[in-house]
Design an enzyme around this catalytic site. Structure first.
Site, PDB file in Angstrom:
ATOM      1  N   HIS A 204     -13.018   1.887   4.393  1.00  0.00           N
ATOM      2  CA  HIS A 204     -11.802   1.279   4.589  1.00  0.00           C
ATOM      3  C   HIS A 204     -10.688   2.049   5.491  1.00  0.00           C
ATOM      4  CE1 HIS A 204      -8.888  -2.160   4.110  1.00  0.00           C
ATOM      5  NE2 HIS A 204      -7.835  -0.835   3.842  1.00  0.00           N
ATOM      6  N   GLU A 205     -10.447   3.173   4.863  1.00  0.00           N
ATOM      7  CA  GLU A 205      -9.438   4.256   5.489  1.00  0.00           C
ATOM      8  C   GLU A 205      -9.978   4.630   6.690  1.00  0.00           C
ATOM      9  OE1 GLU A 205      -6.769   3.374   3.965  1.00  0.00           O
ATOM     10  OE2 GLU A 205      -7.383   2.756   2.085  1.00  0.00           O
TER      11      GLU A 205
ATOM     12  N   HIS B 103      -9.512   2.026   9.576  1.00  0.00           N
ATOM     13  CA  HIS B 103      -8.124   2.237   9.979  1.00  0.00           C
ATOM     14  C   HIS B 103      -7.912   3.174  11.332  1.00  0.00           C
ATOM     15  CE1 HIS B 103      -5.732  -0.590   7.803  1.00  0.00           C
ATOM     16  NE2 HIS B 103      -5.867   0.059   6.535  1.00  0.00           N
TER      17      HIS B 103
ATOM     18  N   ASP C  55       7.370  -4.999   2.309  1.00  0.00           N
ATOM     19  CA  ASP C  55       6.131  -4.687   1.051  1.00  0.00           C
ATOM     20  C   ASP C  55       6.026  -6.254   0.383  1.00  0.00           C
ATOM     21  OD1 ASP C  55       4.862  -2.556   0.276  1.00  0.00           O
ATOM     22  OD2 ASP C  55       6.054  -2.967  -1.732  1.00  0.00           O
TER      23      ASP C  55
ATOM     24  N   GLN D  40       4.464   8.981   1.048  1.00  0.00           N
ATOM     25  CA  GLN D  40       3.838   7.874   1.328  1.00  0.00           C
ATOM     26  C   GLN D  40       4.914   6.901   2.201  1.00  0.00           C
ATOM     27  OE1 GLN D  40       1.177   5.913   1.209  1.00  0.00           O
ATOM     28  NE2 GLN D  40       2.241   4.383   2.153  1.00  0.00           N
TER      29      GLN D  40
ATOM     30  N   GLN E 103       4.007   4.166   4.819  1.00  0.00           N
ATOM     31  CA  GLN E 103       3.950   2.788   4.870  1.00  0.00           C
ATOM     32  C   GLN E 103       4.576   1.952   3.744  1.00  0.00           C
ATOM     33  OE1 GLN E 103      -0.015   1.237   4.917  1.00  0.00           O
ATOM     34  NE2 GLN E 103       0.281  -0.282   6.489  1.00  0.00           N
TER      35      GLN E 103
ATOM     36  N   PRO F 166       0.095   5.850  -5.535  1.00  0.00           N
ATOM     37  CA  PRO F 166       0.216   4.250  -5.828  1.00  0.00           C
ATOM     38  C   PRO F 166      -0.756   3.377  -4.999  1.00  0.00           C
ATOM     39  CG  PRO F 166       2.025   5.066  -4.214  1.00  0.00           C
ATOM     40  CD  PRO F 166       1.089   6.370  -4.758  1.00  0.00           C
TER      41      PRO F 166
ATOM     42  N   GLU G  70      -4.820  -4.884   8.521  1.00  0.00           N
ATOM     43  CA  GLU G  70      -5.720  -4.864   7.291  1.00  0.00           C
ATOM     44  C   GLU G  70      -6.928  -5.910   7.393  1.00  0.00           C
ATOM     45  OE1 GLU G  70      -5.507  -2.719   5.099  1.00  0.00           O
ATOM     46  OE2 GLU G  70      -3.575  -1.901   5.778  1.00  0.00           O
TER      47      GLU G  70
ATOM     48  N   GLY H 183      -4.888   2.788  -3.581  1.00  0.00           N
ATOM     49  CA  GLY H 183      -6.497   3.240  -3.559  1.00  0.00           C
ATOM     50  C   GLY H 183      -6.707   4.325  -2.204  1.00  0.00           C
ATOM     51  N   GLY H 184      -6.036   4.118  -1.370  1.00  0.00           N
ATOM     52  CA  GLY H 184      -6.126   4.933  -0.175  1.00  0.00           C
ATOM     53  C   GLY H 184      -5.129   4.498   1.098  1.00  0.00           C
ATOM     54  N   MET H 185      -4.664   5.757   1.636  1.00  0.00           N
ATOM     55  CA  MET H 185      -3.705   5.304   2.854  1.00  0.00           C
ATOM     56  C   MET H 185      -4.325   6.384   3.994  1.00  0.00           C
ATOM     57  SD  MET H 185      -1.031   4.234   3.735  1.00  0.00           S
ATOM     58  CE  MET H 185      -0.769   4.642   5.505  1.00  0.00           C
ATOM     59  N   GLU H 186      -4.227   5.635   5.022  1.00  0.00           N
ATOM     60  CA  GLU H 186      -5.049   6.057   6.296  1.00  0.00           C
ATOM     61  C   GLU H 186      -4.288   6.890   7.330  1.00  0.00           C
ATOM     62  OE1 GLU H 186      -3.777   3.062   5.513  1.00  0.00           O
ATOM     63  OE2 GLU H 186      -3.069   1.835   7.265  1.00  0.00           O
TER      64      GLU H 186
ATOM     65  N   TYR I  40      -5.338  -9.108   3.865  1.00  0.00           N
ATOM     66  CA  TYR I  40      -6.624  -8.402   3.824  1.00  0.00           C
ATOM     67  C   TYR I  40      -8.062  -9.499   3.723  1.00  0.00           C
ATOM     68  CZ  TYR I  40      -4.428  -4.175   2.261  1.00  0.00           C
ATOM     69  OH  TYR I  40      -3.526  -3.182   2.157  1.00  0.00           O
TER      70      TYR I  40
HETATM   71  N1  BES Z   1      -2.743   0.977   4.496  1.00  0.00           N
HETATM   72  C1  BES Z   1      -2.904   0.279   3.112  1.00  0.00           C
HETATM   73  C2  BES Z   1      -2.178   0.775   1.954  1.00  0.00           C
HETATM   74  C3  BES Z   1      -0.788   0.220   2.188  1.00  0.00           C
HETATM   75  C4  BES Z   1      -0.615  -1.133   2.388  1.00  0.00           C
HETATM   76  C5  BES Z   1       0.189   1.144   2.134  1.00  0.00           C
HETATM   77  C6  BES Z   1       0.686  -1.550   2.455  1.00  0.00           C
HETATM   78  C7  BES Z   1       1.596   0.427   2.064  1.00  0.00           C
HETATM   79  C8  BES Z   1       1.722  -0.702   2.501  1.00  0.00           C
HETATM   80  C9  BES Z   1      -4.471   0.971   2.852  1.00  0.00           C
HETATM   81  O1  BES Z   1      -5.343   0.957   3.887  1.00  0.00           O
HETATM   82  C10 BES Z   1      -5.163   0.073   1.872  1.00  0.00           C
HETATM   83  O2  BES Z   1      -5.444  -1.064   2.244  1.00  0.00           O
HETATM   84  N2  BES Z   1      -5.609   0.412   0.859  1.00  0.00           N
HETATM   85  C11 BES Z   1      -6.289  -0.237  -0.334  1.00  0.00           C
HETATM   86  C12 BES Z   1      -7.357   0.077  -0.326  1.00  0.00           C
HETATM   87  C13 BES Z   1      -8.603  -1.134  -0.272  1.00  0.00           C
HETATM   88  C14 BES Z   1      -8.216  -2.396   0.239  1.00  0.00           C
HETATM   89  C15 BES Z   1      -9.973  -0.473  -0.071  1.00  0.00           C
HETATM   90  C16 BES Z   1      -5.404   0.155  -1.507  1.00  0.00           C
HETATM   91  O3  BES Z   1      -4.779   0.797  -1.895  1.00  0.00           O
HETATM   92  O4  BES Z   1      -5.900  -0.664  -2.732  1.00  0.00           O
HETATM   93 ZN    ZN Z   2      -5.798  -0.903   4.616  1.00  0.00          ZN
END
Ligand code: BES
Ligand code: ZN
Length: 616
Positions: free
Chosen positions: A310-311, A314, A390, A154, A156, A281, A333, A283-286, A398
């Protein structure tokens, strides 16, 4: 933003040296960056070649990272590293000495390598260590199929430097290729062109030909298989998950088409998703070409696939047009949530989109409440200098970002807004922007052009939510609220009214329990709807939250909460539940569970929960 300056060195050199005219040289100007030691205006990496070995016994990734560099007359190049064991550095093929700067707990250590004006390449031999924050090594028990280990990364926001020495700033884009050797019963995939089958020798070759920032370099290794959804979309997962994932994500290709209709060509050729073990950790990572996803989105009815939208979104906002620094995170975001909801509207209609918009609005209100003592963190543009990026990555980026764009859309009209966004993505493709560039572009190309005044600065630079925020309305949710109200007043639940409810409506129902809901009422709902055993992770999560907050212990819910927290490492779910324990003065119980669950969590979830529960 990168301002491209064209340096016309040719005439000058001709006069000096009477040489042949050289080609024009492009120098990029990078802005100040609080989270990277690199000085890209002086010397910058342009391409990475990785040659890695993945050792599951020792839990070490080791190998050589070779960079093509562009040197603008600097005598050294600086890379970011954190907890890496660097054993050799070569400059254009010759071993050389190198220096490591002071260790910072957030940023890690700069790696300084002497170069001269003709240096073309540097090569760094290294091993990861047991302190690496990006990697999570899973034993077979932590996977779906329970027979082979698993590894994922991971990156980001600033974790890539813990598994690759690199210039780890979102402003710096590189292409990469990689050769990765893994145990032959496993397959490796990256944010790149990927294999669809295992090789016999466990050696895999990758290529990412579009330039991307370091936080999007990603690797996953496990006993996985591929199943195509369409020619350009498909899923990777462990065997026992593959068919379920394939069915759940069967609308992926339609999503890509809908997204392209909105904001232009999908620039990454392939859009695949890998479903990871439940400790992932997020939901998703793009990660480009290959979104990493939690298995908790597989609900059996496609109800949580907004995450895929969502992903995918991105691929424009974030991966194609990248936030210049983590202070501009809302550009990644906020735009993505806006785009995600537009994709969902295109596929499933306005009512679904309105529900998502209202959930977003409620998330925003919750976040504003939890940040009421740090108003600066409720601004869109942040100042994270001296802090871990972070820390700034809250729902504000968002949901306030979304609300801002949605309000703008209603002000200028959808047609103009879409044309504006499309041109914005086109103009900045494969580049970075910061908040100030966006505002300039917005003023020139949308507001002034159409003679519209808008309180952009208030939205971006002030805390809280401005008065002109649009009100989002959903008939479905109003109906849910009425049903809930009637139940609370009469103790009679109108089951017929709930028959057609989607999981979003159930989530809305549960989240909006009044503070004085009684245990008997919770018991009655659980008996009628069996929330404690819902197969939808979002419903169980909000139900468990309410159970904790209200001291409900029926239906063996405590054991289920513990089971959920030890199996799932998705940070948003996990922190919501631990926060509920904390807010109802049950930290001791939380700690008992956390001690068991912690070894299953990725470092980013560990860090958040450690802070929340003051652990150890
Ligand atoms: N890029 C983010 C995950 C992220 C944010 C990783 C900041 C590290 C630091 C990803 O696109 C995201 O926003 N995931 C959300 C999904 C949701 C908003 C649909 C999540 O993980 O919950
Ligand atoms: Zn996102």
């Amino acid at each position: 933003m990168k301002i491209s300056l064209i340096l016309l060195v040719s005439t000058f050199l001709m006069m000096l040296n009477c040489e042949k005219p050289k080609e024009e040289k492009t120098i990029n100007t990078y802005i100040d960056e609080p989270h990277s030691y690199a000085k890209p205006n002086e010397a910058v990496i342009t391409h990475l070649n990785l040659n890695l070995n993945v050792n599951f016994e020792k839990q070490i990734v080791s190998g050589i990272a070779t960079y093509d560099i562009q040197n603008n007359n600097a005598s050294e190049i600086i890379l970011d590293t954190k907890y890496l064991d660097i054993t050799d550095v070569q400059v254009d093929g010759e071993s050389t000495s190198f220096t490591m700067g002071k260790m910072d707990e957030t940023l890690g250590q700069p790696l300084m390598i002497s170069i001269d004006e003709d240096t073309k390449q540097i090569a760094i031999t290294y091993n990861t260590t047991d302190k690496t924050e990006a990697l999570q090594w899973l034993n077979p028990q932590q996977t779906a199929d329970k027979t082979h280990p698993f590894l994922f990364t991971q990156g980001q926001a600033i974790l890539t430097r813990t598994w690759i020495p690199i210039q780890d700033s979102p402003q710096i884009r590189i292409t990469y290729d990689a050769t990765v050797k893994v145990p032959s019963e496993l397959m490796a995939v990256m944010s790149a062109e990927n294999p669809k089958e295992k090789t016999e020798d466990g050696i895999y070759h990758f290529k990412m030909k579009q330039p991307i920032p370091a936080y999007l370099i990603a690797l996953a290794v496990g006993d996985i298989e591929y199943k195509a959804v369409s020619e350009r979309t498909g899923v990777y997962a462990e065997k026992s998950v593959l068919d379920k994932a394939h069915a759940e994500f069967s609308d992926m290709d339609k999503m890509v088409t809908a997204a392209e209709n909105l904001y232009g060509t999908y620039n990454w050729e392939q859009f695949d998703v890998i479903v990871l073990p439940p400790s992932f950790p997020f939901g998703g990572m793009e990660n480009p070409r290959l979104t990493f996803a939690t298995p908790t989105v597989i609900a059996g009815d496609k109800s949580l696939t907004t995450l895929i939208a969502h992903e995918l979104a991105h691929s424009w906002s974030g991966n194609l047009v990248t936030n210049a620094t983590w202070n501009d995170f809302w550009l990644n975001e906020g735009f993505t949530v806006y785009f995600e909801i537009r994709i969902m509207e295109a596929l499933y209609g306005k009512e679904r989109a309105n529900m998502l918009a209202l959930i977003s609005r409620q998330d925003l209100e919750d976040e504003l409440e939890s940040l009421k003592d740090s108003p600066n963190d409720t601004k869109l543009k942040l100042n994270l200098k001296g802090r871990n990026p972070d820390d700034g990555m809250s729902s504000i980026a968002y949901e306030k970002g979304y609300l801002f764009l949605r309000t703008l859309e209603e002000k200028v009209g959808r047609e103009k807004f879409d044309a504006f966004l499309k041109s914005y993505f086109k103009k900045n493709a494969f580049s970075t922007t910061n908040t100030e560039d966006f505002i300039k572009y917005l003023n020139t190309n949308l507001l002034e052009k159409n003679n519209i005044t808008f309180n952009t600065d208030e939205w971006i630079y002030q805390p809280g939510v401005p008065d002109n925020a649009v009100t989002v309305q959903s008939d479905a949710f109003e109906n849910v609220e009425n049903t809930l109200k009637k139940f609370i007043e009469t103790n009679n639940i109108d089951v017929a009214a709930t028959n057609q409810w989607t999981p979003q409506e159930w989530v809305h129902f549960i989240r909006n329990f009044p503070k004085d809901i009684t245990i008997d009422q919770m018991q009655k709902l659980d008996e009628t709807f069996d929330f404690s055993n819902s197969t939808n992770s979002y419903i169980t999560m909000v139900w468990y939250e309410q159970s904790i907050l209200n001291g409900y212990h029926g239906h063996n819910v405590d054991a289920k909460i513990e089971q959920f927290l030890t199996a799932v490492g998705r940070r948003w779910y996990v922190t919501t539940l631990f926060k509920a324990f904390k807010n109802s003065d049950r930290v001791d119980e939380a700690l008992v569970i956390y001690k068991k669950a912690r070894p299953n969590y990725h470092s980013v979830t560990v860090k958040s929960v450690d802070e929340l529960l003051n652990y150890p």
